[in-house]
Motif scaffolding. Structure first.
Motif, PDB file in Angstrom:
ATOM      1  N   ARG A 259      -4.904  11.352   8.933  1.00  0.00           N
ATOM      2  CA  ARG A 259      -3.786  12.236   9.261  1.00  0.00           C
ATOM      3  C   ARG A 259      -2.468  11.670   8.722  1.00  0.00           C
ATOM      4  N   SER A 260      -2.274  10.362   8.888  1.00  0.00           N
ATOM      5  CA  SER A 260      -1.036   9.752   8.387  1.00  0.00           C
ATOM      6  C   SER A 260      -0.942   9.925   6.875  1.00  0.00           C
ATOM      7  N   ALA A 261      -2.072   9.728   6.196  1.00  0.00           N
ATOM      8  CA  ALA A 261      -2.071   9.879   4.741  1.00  0.00           C
ATOM      9  C   ALA A 261      -1.711  11.312   4.353  1.00  0.00           C
ATOM     10  N   THR A 269       6.780  10.768   1.987  1.00  0.00           N
ATOM     11  CA  THR A 269       7.526   9.634   2.545  1.00  0.00           C
ATOM     12  C   THR A 269       6.588   8.807   3.412  1.00  0.00           C
ATOM     13  N   MET A 270       6.862   7.503   3.456  1.00  0.00           N
ATOM     14  CA  MET A 270       6.092   6.652   4.351  1.00  0.00           C
ATOM     15  C   MET A 270       6.581   6.819   5.782  1.00  0.00           C
ATOM     16  N   ASP A 271       7.792   7.320   5.922  1.00  0.00           N
ATOM     17  CA  ASP A 271       8.379   7.426   7.261  1.00  0.00           C
ATOM     18  C   ASP A 271       7.996   8.766   7.871  1.00  0.00           C
ATOM     19  N   ILE A 272       6.804   8.811   8.421  1.00  0.00           N
ATOM     20  CA  ILE A 272       6.278  10.090   8.892  1.00  0.00           C
ATOM     21  C   ILE A 272       6.486  10.304  10.381  1.00  0.00           C
ATOM     22  N   PRO A 279       3.299   5.975  11.483  1.00  0.00           N
ATOM     23  CA  PRO A 279       3.496   5.233  10.227  1.00  0.00           C
ATOM     24  C   PRO A 279       2.462   4.123  10.067  1.00  0.00           C
ATOM     25  N   LEU A 280       2.093   3.832   8.796  1.00  0.00           N
ATOM     26  CA  LEU A 280       1.019   2.872   8.526  1.00  0.00           C
ATOM     27  C   LEU A 280       1.359   1.481   9.021  1.00  0.00           C
ATOM     28  N   ASP A 281       2.653   1.088   8.990  1.00  0.00           N
ATOM     29  CA  ASP A 281       2.967  -0.273   9.437  1.00  0.00           C
ATOM     30  C   ASP A 281       2.782  -0.423  10.952  1.00  0.00           C
ATOM     31  N   ILE A 282       2.958   0.663  11.679  1.00  0.00           N
ATOM     32  CA  ILE A 282       2.673   0.585  13.121  1.00  0.00           C
ATOM     33  C   ILE A 282       1.170   0.427  13.337  1.00  0.00           C
ATOM     34  N   ILE A 283       0.385   1.165  12.562  1.00  0.00           N
ATOM     35  CA  ILE A 283      -1.079   1.026  12.674  1.00  0.00           C
ATOM     36  C   ILE A 283      -1.491  -0.414  12.380  1.00  0.00           C
ATOM     37  N   GLN A 284      -0.876  -0.986  11.316  1.00  0.00           N
ATOM     38  CA  GLN A 284      -1.187  -2.382  10.976  1.00  0.00           C
ATOM     39  C   GLN A 284      -0.837  -3.311  12.141  1.00  0.00           C
TER      40      GLN A 284
END
Lengths: 472, 538
Positions: A259-261, A269-272, A279-284
Motif C-alpha cells: 500500500r505504501s508503495a 513522494t516518499m512522504d505519504i 512512510p517506509l522509514d517508519i516501517i523500518q
C-alpha cells in the motif's frame, strides 16, 4: 494413539482424557479459570461469530475445520502429534535411548521451568493484543486476529496439559500462575520482557506476528526435539498452528508495504503520511524495534543453562536430526563476535555447546531475512529505491554480550551520547507511534479496507476478501 | 566384595572368649591372626577388622539380653603383653573409602553400645589393660567406665594415629579423651602426637587411666574392682535371661525377608523399600528390632549403591500401641533392654548415610514406636486419599502420636525426634502432646507439621516416583553431608561430636593423599619408607 479428536468430551482432546481420571479432574478444575481469564483479558471486541479454523485431527491432511464460532465458545483442547513408538533421543548424553514418556525425576525442575516459560508467552500475546479488535483495518484482518488469539489460547492449553499431566501438584500451581501473571502488569508481569511490551497498533501486530511469533517458532522447534516425548509431540502440533501466525505477519507487512508503495507511486513522494499511508522509514523503525526485542528472547549468546539442557536431552537445536555432527558438541568450536570497549569487534573461539542460543538465533536471523527480501522485492517491482534491512544483531539489545554497548544498526560501536542522538532515526519515536495510531480506524464493512494497508491477494479457506468473516 | 553377615554366636567366636562368672563376665580379646574377614592382611597383636568387631557387638548384645545376672563386664586381652593394637593398618590401607567409613561407623556404634550398657543396663564395663594398648585398642578402653593399666613399666596407652598413620583416632578417641575423661587440651595434644604413648604415673595423672595395678596383683585387683562396680548395679536378682535365637532371614538377589520386616532391593533405581509389619505375636518389638538392626547393618555394608531407603509399614496401629504400652509401662529389666535396643537401632538410622523416606499409606501402622521410624526419615509422604489399588475403599492413612514419641527414644543429641524436628518450639510440642493417642488424618498431619507432603491419590504415584528419581540424581556425597547436618539440630553431645565432627574430619583425611595417596602415611606404614606430605595447611 488415535489421531481423531474427541469433541464430545468437555475438553476436546486426542490424549484419551476420559481414561485418565486424575488428569481430567485437574484440567476440568482449570477450565473455568481459563474461561474467566479469557473474559477478563481476551479480546475486548465482542462478536457474534468469527470464521475460525478448529483442529479436528492432527494428521497430515485435513486437520482443520472452518466455521463461524463465537470466540468464547471456541473448543480449546489438547492435541498432540501422533506418537512414534520407536522415537529415540537425538542428542546429548542420552542419545540413542528411547524417548521418555515420563518426566525423569532428575530433570523435573528444569523441564517444568522450560514449559512454564514457554507457557507464559502464549496468554501474554492475547493480553498484548486485547484492544486491537477495536481498530481492525478489515473483517479479514479482524478474523485473523481472533484466529491468532484463540490459537495462542490453545497453546496455553497445550502447556497446561503438560504441567497437569506430568508435574503433579507443583505443575497445577504453575498452571494457575500462568493466568495470574499479566502482560505489562506492574506487580506480576509476564516472565519475558518482549511480552510486556504493548501491541498498540496493527503495524505492531504484523511486526509482532512476524518477528516475535517467529521466535516462538524457533523455541518450539528446539522443544520439539526434546527427549521428553509428550513435550516433543505437543510442540510439533503447535508448530503447525504457529505457521498461520507467521503467515499473518508476513502477509501483513507485505500488504502495508504494498500500500505504501502504491501511494508513493501515486503521489510521487516518499512522504505519504498526508495521504493516509505509512512512510517506509517508519516501517523500518518498527522493524528495528520488533526485531531487536525478539532477538533478546534468545537469551545470552553463551549459555551454560542451554548447554545443560542440551546435554540432558531437554532442548535440542533447530532441525537437530538433520544436523551432521556428533550431537554432543563438546569437541566442536564456533566463533562468537564480541564488542569491545575500544569500539572494535573481536571473535572468540568457544565450545559449540556453549553457543546454542547463538546457533538458534542464527537460524532465526536467516529466516527473518527472507521476509525482508520479499518486502524489498515489492519496492523494487514498484521502482522505488528504498530498501529495508535487518539491523546488526548488536543493535538495541538488553540481553547478552551486546547489552552494555551502544551499537548502531550497521554494527558500529559508538558512545552513548552518539547513539542517543540518532535514536530517533532508528527506533519508533512518540510521533511515529502517534501517527500510526491516528490511522487506526476500524473498518468493519464487508469488502472494505483501511487506507494504509492493501487487501490480501486471497481470502481464507478459498473465501473471497469480501466474505463476512466476522459477524458483528 | 563378599557379602558380610552379622550372624554370630559365642560358640563359634574366632576372636573373643566370653566367660560368665556372675555377677561378672570376662570378655577376652584373642584375635586369630588368620581370621581376617577379607584376605590380604594378618590380624597381628590383637588388631581388629570388621569381623572382630561384629563378634564384639554380638557379645555386648547377648550380655544384655541373655545374662541379666551379669553386672560388670571385664574387657581384657587373652594375649600376653598386648591388650589391643587397634584397627588393622593393612586392612585400612587396602580398603576402599566406603569400607573404611562403614567400618568406623559400626565400631563407633559398638563403643557407644558399651557405654549404653553401662549407663542404662547396669552392666558396667571395666577395661583391664594388661599390655600395650594403642589406637583403637585404647578407644575400646575409653568406652569402658574404668580403665586399669598394668604397671609393668612398659605397657602404655597410646593414640599414635596422627604421628604414625597421618589419620585420626576416629573411634571416639579424640572426643572421649577431652569430653569424657576431661584430659586437659594441652596434655591431650602431647598425648595424641606421641607415637609411643604414655605409661605409669603420668597416665594416671593425666587421667588417661584410672588406676595402675602391679603385674602380680593384676587379676585379683581387676576382679575386686569389677565386683565393686557390680555392687553399684541395679540389675535385678535372680532374673532369667532370654536366648537371642538365630534370625529367620531369607535372601535372594533383590529381597531380604524376615518375619516382621522385608526389604525389596531395586538396583536400577538405587532404592530399597523396607516394609515393617505390625505385631502378630508376643515379643514383636524385640523381634522386629533385631530384624531391622540386622537389615540396616547388611544394607549399609553390602549395598553401598542403594542410596535411598523407603520405609513403609503394614498392620494395625492399635496393635502397635498395645505392644509398645506393654514395654513402655513394664518396669522389668527385659522391657528396659528392648526399649534401649530399639533406641540404638533408631540411632543407627540417624547416622546412616542413606536418604530415608517414609511413605505413610492406608493399611500402614506408623503409630508410636513405629512413627519414630518415619520421624527418623529425611522426608515423610502421606497419602491423602484411598489406597492406590482400591479407590472405592474408605480406608485412609493415619498416624498416631504416643508417649513413645516424647522422649523414650532420644537421638544422639539427647533430644527426641519430635524435639529435634521442632527444635525450640515448645508450644508446638505441647500441642502435639495434646494430640496423642488418636488417629491423625493426612490433613491433620500436615497441619501438625508431621509430614512433608500429603499428595492425594491422583498425584501419589507420580510424586513419589519423581521424588525418588530426583534423589537418585543428586551427588551421594553432598546428600550424606546435607542429611547429617539436617538430622542433628541443637545441642552437641559426645555422640554427635563423634559422628558429626570426629568422623567427618576423619573421612576427609581418609581421602587425602597425605593419608591414602601412594606416598601417604597410611600406605607407607610398615614399609620402612617415610610418608611424603603435601605441606599446605587446608
Amino acid at each position: 494413539m488415535p489421531t481423531r479428536i474427541d469433541y464430545d468430551a468437555k475438553i476436546p482432546n486426542n490424549v484419551e482424557l476420559s481414561d485418565n481420571r486424575r488428569l481430567q479432574r485437574a484440567l476440568e478444575g482449570w477450565q473455568p479459570k481459563f474461561m474467566h481469564w479469557w473474559a477478563e483479558m481476551g479480546p475486548a471486541l465482542e462478536t457474534q461469530g468469527v470464521y475460525l479454523r478448529t483442529a479436528v485431527s492432527v494428521g497430515r491432511d485435513g486437520w482443520a475445520h472452518f466455521d463461524h464460532v463465537v470466540p468464547q465458545d471456541y473448543r480449546w483442547g489438547i492435541f498432540l502429534s501422533e506418537r512414534d513408538p520407536d522415537r529415540r533421543i537425538a542428542f546429548g548424553e542420552h542419545r540413542g535411548e528411547p524417548a521418555w514418556q515420563q518426566v525423569p525425576g532428575e530433570y523435573r525442575a528444569d523441564l517444568q521451568r522450560l514449559i512454564v516459560i514457554q507457557g507464559d508467552t502464549e496468554p501474554a500475546s492475547v493480553e498484548q493484543q486485547k484492544l486491537l479488535g477495536l481498530t481492525a483495518p478489515s473483517l479479514y484482518d479482524l478474523r485473523n486476529l481472533f484466529q491468532v488469539n484463540v490459537e495462542e489460547g490453545r497453546h496455553l492449553w497445550a502447556m497446561v496439559y503438560l504441567l497437569h499431566a506430568y508435574f503433579g501438584k507443583e505443575g497445577r500451581e504453575e498452571a494457575e500462575a500462568l493466568l495470574h501473571r499479566n502482560s505489562g502488569s506492574p506487580d506480576t508481569p509476564r516472565i519475558l520482557g518482549a511480552f510486556n511490551e504493548e501491541t498498540a497498533d496493527w503495524l505492531a501486530f504484523y511486526m509482532f506476528t512476524y518477528f516475535t511469533d517467529r521466535d516462538g517458532k524457533y523455541q518450539l522447534g528446539t522443544l520439539k526435539e526434546s527427549a521428553f516425548d509428550p513435550l516433543s509431540r505437543t510442540c510439533e502440533f503447535m508448530l503447525k498452528e504457529e505457521a498461520h501466525h507467521m503467515f499473518v505477519g508476513t502477509t501483513g507487512v507485505d500488504r502495508v508495504v504494498t500500500r505504501s508503495a502504491e501511494l508513493i507511486r501515486e503521489h510521487d513522494t516518499m512522504d505519504i503520511a498526508a495521504h493516509g499511508g505509512i512512510p517506509l522509514d517508519i516501517i523500518q523503525r518498527y522493524l528495528n524495534f520488533h526485531y531487536t526485542v525478539s532477538l533478546d528472547l534468545f537469551g545470552s549468546e553463551t549459555s551454560t543453562n542451554a548447554a545443560n539442557y542440551y546435554t540432558a536431552g531437554l532442548k535440542g537445536r533447530w532441525m537437530e536430526t538433520r544436523r551432521k555432527d556428533d550431537h554432543q558438541l563438546t569437541e566442536d568450536a564456533a566463533l562468537l563476535e564480541k564488542p569491545q570497549d575500544d569500539g572494535t569487534w573481536t571473535a572468540e573461539e568457544m565450545q559449540k555447546i556453549l553457543l546454542l542460543n547463538l546457533d538458534l538465533r542464527g537460524e532465526y536471523i536467516a529466516d527473518c531475512s527472507s521476509g525482508v527480501k520479499r518486502w524489498n522485492k515489492i519496492l523494487a517491482d514498484a521502482g522505488i529505491d528504498f530498501r529495508f534491512r535487518l539491523p546488526h544483531p548488536g543493535f538495541n539489545r538488553k540481553v547478552g554480550i551486546n547489552s552494555g554497548h551502544h551499537i548502531t544498526p550497521d554494527g558500529t560501536i559508538v558512545d552513548e551520547a552518539t547513539w542517543e542522538r540518532s535514536r530517533k532515526h532508528w527506533l519508533p519515536t512518540d510521533e511515529d507511534l502517534a501517527f500510526v495510531r491516528s490511522l487506526m480506524h476500524p473498518v468493519y464493512e464487508r469488502g472494505k479496507i483501511a487506507s494504509w494497508v492493501a487487501p490480501p491477494r486471497q481470502g481464507i479457506n478459498g473465501k473471497p476478501f469480501d466474505y463476512e468473516y466476522v459477524y458483528l | 566384595m563378599t557379602t558380610v553377615s552379622f550372624d554370630r554366636h559365642p560358640d563359634s567366636y574366632r576372636h573373643w572368649r566370653l566367660r560368665i562368672e556372675p555377677p561378672l563376665a570376662w570378655l577376652e580379646m584373642d584375635v586369630d591372626e588368620q581370621g581376617g574377614l577379607v584376605p590380604g592382611y594378618e590380624l597381628k597383636l590383637n588388631s581388629y577388622d570388621l569381623g572382630v568387631d561384629i563378634e564384639l557387638y554380638d557379645a555386648v548384645q547377648r550380655l544384655r539380653f541373655e545374662h541379666p545376672e551379669v553386672r560388670a563386664v571385664i574387657l581384657t586381652s587373652a594375649k600376653d603383653k598386648v591388650f589391643c593394637a587397634g584397627a588393622n593398618i593393612r586392612m585400612l590401607a587396602g580398603s576402599p573409602h566406603e569400607w573404611k567409613v562403614n567400618f568406623c561407623k559400626f565400631t563407633n556404634e559398638t563403643r557407644n553400645g558399651i557405654e549404653d550398657a553401662t549407663e542404662n543396663s547396669g552392666q558396667i564395663y571395666l577395661a583391664a589393660v594388661n599390655g600395650s594398648c594403642a589406637g583403637g585398642g585404647y578407644e575400646i578402653a575409653l568406652a569402658c567406665e574404668k580403665i586399669l593399666l598394668v604397671d609393668d613399666n612398659s605397657s602404655t596407652v597410646a593414640l599414635p594415629e596422627v604421628p604414625l598413620l597421618g589419620v585420626l583416632p576416629g573411634t571416639g578417641g579424640l572426643t572421649r579423651v577431652t569430653d569424657k575423661r576431661r584430659v586437659r587440651k594441652d596434655r591431650a595434644d602431647v598425648f595424641v602426637t606421641r607415637p609411643d604413648g604414655v605409661k605409669g604415673r603420668t597416665a594416671v595423672d593425666w587421667r588417661l587411666v584410672d588406676e595402675l595395678v602391679p603385674r602380680q596383683e593384676f587379676r585379683a585387683v581387676v576382679e575386686q574392682r569389677a565386683r565393686e562396680l557390680a555392687a553399684r548395679s541395679n540389675r535385678p536378682e535372680n532374673a532369667q535371661g532370654i536366648v537371642l535365637e538365630p534370625l529367620q532371614r531369607t535372601e535372594d538377589d533383590d529381597r531380604i525377608a524376615y518375619p516382621n520386616t522385608t526389604a525389596e532391593l531395586d538396583r536400577a533405581a538405587g532404592v530399597v523399600t523396607i516394609t515393617v509389619r505390625g505385631p502378630r505375636a508376643d515379643g514383636w518389638l524385640l523381634a522386629m528390632t533385631r530384624e531391622l538392626d540386622d537389615l540396616i547393618l547388611r544394607l549399609r555394608t553390602n549395598e553401598p549403591e542403594l542410596g535411598t531407603w523407603v520405609f513403609r509399614t503394614e498392620g494395625d496401629p492399635d496393635a502397635v500401641l498395645a505392644a509398645e504400652r506393654e514395654v513402655l509401662t513394664g518396669s522389668d529389666w527385659l522391657s528396659n533392654e528392648v526399649l534401649h535396643y530399639y533406641k540404638r537401632t533408631l540411632k543407627r538410622l540417624d547416622v546412616t548415610s542413606r536418604s530415608l523416606i517414609a511413605l505413610i499409606e492406608p493399611g500402614g501402622c506408623f503409630a508410636g514406636v513405629l512413627l519414630e521410624l518415619a520421624l527418623a526419615c529425611d522426608r515423610q509422604y502421606m497419602l491423602d486419599g484411598p489406597p492406590i489399588d482400591d479407590e472405592d475403599s474408605d480406608e485412609r492413612a493415619a498416624i498416631v502420636l504416643s508417649d513413645a514419641n516424647f522422649g523414650a527414644f532420644p537421638m544422639g543429641n539427647g533430644l527426641s525426634r519430635l524435639e529435634s524436628r521442632f527444635y525450640g518450639e515448645h508450644d508446638h510440642l505441647d500441642w502435639l502432646k495434646r494430640e496423642r493417642d488418636r488417629r491423625l488424618s493426612a490433613g491433620e498431619a500436615v497441619e501438625l507439621g508431621l509430614v512433608t507432603e500429603a499428595p492425594d491419590d491422583i498425584d501419589w504415584e507420580d510424586e513419589i516416583r519423581i521424588v525418588l528419581e530426583g534423589r537418585a540424581a543428586l551427588s551421594p556425597d553432598a546428600l550424606t553431608g546435607m542429611e547429617a547436618n539436617h538430622r542433628f539440630v541443637g545441642p552437641e553431645t559426645i555422640e554427635t561430636k563423634i559422628f558429626g565432627r570426629l568422623t567427618a574430619w576423619q573421612n576427609w583425611i581418609f581421602t587425602r593423599p597425605n593419608a591414602s595417596g601412594p606416598e601417604g602415611a597410611l600406605r607407607r606404614y610398615g614399609t620402612g619408607q617415610k610418608a611424603s606430605f603435601d605441606r599446605k595447611r587446608v
